[in-house]
Design a protein around this motif. Structure first.
Motif, short mmCIF file in Angstrom:
data_model
loop_
_atom_site.label_atom_id
_atom_site.label_comp_id
_atom_site.label_asym_id
_atom_site.label_seq_id
_atom_site.Cartn_x
_atom_site.Cartn_y
_atom_site.Cartn_z
N ARG A 19 0.84 -1.19 0.00
CA ARG A 19 0.00 0.00 0.00
C ARG A 19 0.88 1.25 0.00
O ARG A 19 2.06 1.20 0.32
CB ARG A 19 -0.92 0.00 1.22
N ARG A 37 -2.82 3.70 2.42
CA ARG A 37 -4.05 3.53 1.65
C ARG A 37 -3.74 2.69 0.43
O ARG A 37 -2.57 2.49 0.04
CB ARG A 37 -4.64 4.87 1.22
N ALA A 48 -8.61 5.32 4.59
CA ALA A 48 -7.21 5.01 4.86
C ALA A 48 -7.12 4.14 6.10
O ALA A 48 -8.12 3.89 6.79
CB ALA A 48 -6.40 6.29 5.03
#
Length: 288
Positions: A19, A37, A48
Motif C-alpha cells: 500500500r 491507503r 485510509a
C-alpha cells in the motif's frame, strides 16, 4: 570523524507494504504509526488505514473519508488520530480529528505550510511552519503554535527581544515537560515550558533537522550539503549551547544515510527517530 549508529526501532509489517505509505510518525508514548491507503490513489475523500506498532505488535484503525492531499499524521492519547494537510486550501478546514472508530469528530485549520505536526501526551497539537506560510498566512506567521485537539489556540511563538522572527521551523521536539524549537534564520534553541516565557539560547549549529535534549546534554542532527548526516553533541548553558563533539550518524548496518530529502525525522525528548524511503522502518538514536 567518529561515527554513531542508529538502532532498529519499529517496522511496518510486510502485509501492509503493498500500500501507499502517506505518512508515518512516532507519538509521545513511543508508538510508531503509519498512514497507508490502497494504490493507485483514489479520489478525495478516501478511506485510509493507520497501522500502529507498539512493542512489535501491530494494530489497525480504519479512517473514513480522509480529505488531505498531502497528509501529516498525529496520534491522540485516547486512541484517536489527527490528519492535517500540509497546505491550507481556501474555504476548507485542513485538520480532521478522528475518534477511535475512525470517524471524523471535528475539523479546524492551523494555517498553511505545515512542516511539523506533533501531538503531546495531553493530545494538544504542536505545529511548525515553513516559509510559504510564515510570510503569507496570518495563522502560520508566528512560525510555531500549539492548538487543542478541538482547534482552540493555546500558545504561539512571540519573538523575544533581540531575536529574529521565525522564517521556518527547522526542528521541533515535543517532550513530556518541554517543547524545543530550532528555527531559521538564526538557529537558536528555544525552550518552551508551561507557565514560563520562552527561553532562547544561541547555538553555533546551522541547518539541523532534528534536535534532542537530555538534562543539560543536547544533540543536533543534520545540516546542509555534506553535513546531512552530521551529529553535533553539546551542553546547554545559561545563554547558549557549547559544542563538545561531532560525529556522523549511520544506519544500524553501518551504511551511511542517504539524502535528507528522502527521510523523516521525529524528535521526542532524548530520542531521535529517523526513517528513510520507502518509509517502512523507524530507527532511533537515544541521547540518554
Amino acid at each position: 570523524m567518529t561515527a554513531d549508529s542508529l538502532l532498529p526501532y519499529a517496522r511496518l509489517p510486510h502485509a501492509y507494504r503493498n500500500r501507499d505509505v502517506l505518512h508515518s510518525t512516532v507519538d509521545a508514548f513511543g508508538r510508531a504509526h503509519w498512514l497507508v491507503r490502497d494504490s493507485p490513489p483514489p479520489r478525495e475523500p478516501y478511506d485510509a488505514l493507520v497501522v500502529t506498532v507498539e512493542d512489535g505488535h501491530p494494530h489497525e484503525t480504519h479512517l473514513n473519508s480522509v480529505r488531505s492531499r498531502f497528509p501529516l499524521l498525529g496520534a491522540l492519547p485516547d486512541g484517536g488520530f489527527v490528519v492535517a494537510d500540509i497546505r491550507r486550501r481556501p474555504g476548507e478546514e485542513q485538520v480532521q480529528v478522528f475518534d477511535t472508530s475512525g470517524r471524523t469528530s471535528g475539523t479546524f485549520t492551523v494555517g498553511d505550510a505545515v512542516e511539523h505536526l506533533l501531538t503531546d501526551e495531553s493530545g494538544d497539537l504542536w505545529v511548525g511552519h515553513f516559509d510559504e506560510g510564515t510570510f503569507d498566512d496570518p495563522l502560520s506567521e508566528p512560525g510555531v503554535r500549539c492548538w487543542s485537539s478541538t482547534g482552540a489556540p493555546l500558545w504561539e511563538y512571540g519573538r523575544p527581544s533581540g531575536t529574529d522572527r521565525i522564517v521556518e521551523c527547522y526542528a521541533l521536539n515535543v517532550d513530556r515537560r518541554a517543547t524545543w524549537v530550532y528555527p531559521y534564520p538564526d538557529f537558536p534553541l528555544v525552550e518552551v515550558r508551561s507557565g514560563r516565557p520562552a527561553f532562547v539560547r544561541g547555538t553555533p549549529v546551522r541547518g539541523a533537522h532534528g534536535v534532542v535534549v537530555h538534562g543539560t546534554s543536547v544533540a543536533f542532527f543534520g545540516g546542509y550539503d555534506d553535513q546531512h548526516d552530521r551529529l553535533v553533541l553539546g551542553t546547554l548553558t545559561g545563554i547558549g549551547v557549547d559544542p563538545v563533539a561531532e560525529s556522523r550518524l549511520l544506519r544500524p548496518d553501518g551504511i551511511p544515510l542517504g539524502s535528507r530529502y528522502d527521510r523523516r525525522v521525529v524528535s521526542r525528548g532524548s530520542r531521535l527517530y529517523v526513517q528513510e524511503k520507502p518509509y517502512t522502518e523507524w530507527m532511533v538514536f537515544a541521547l540518554d
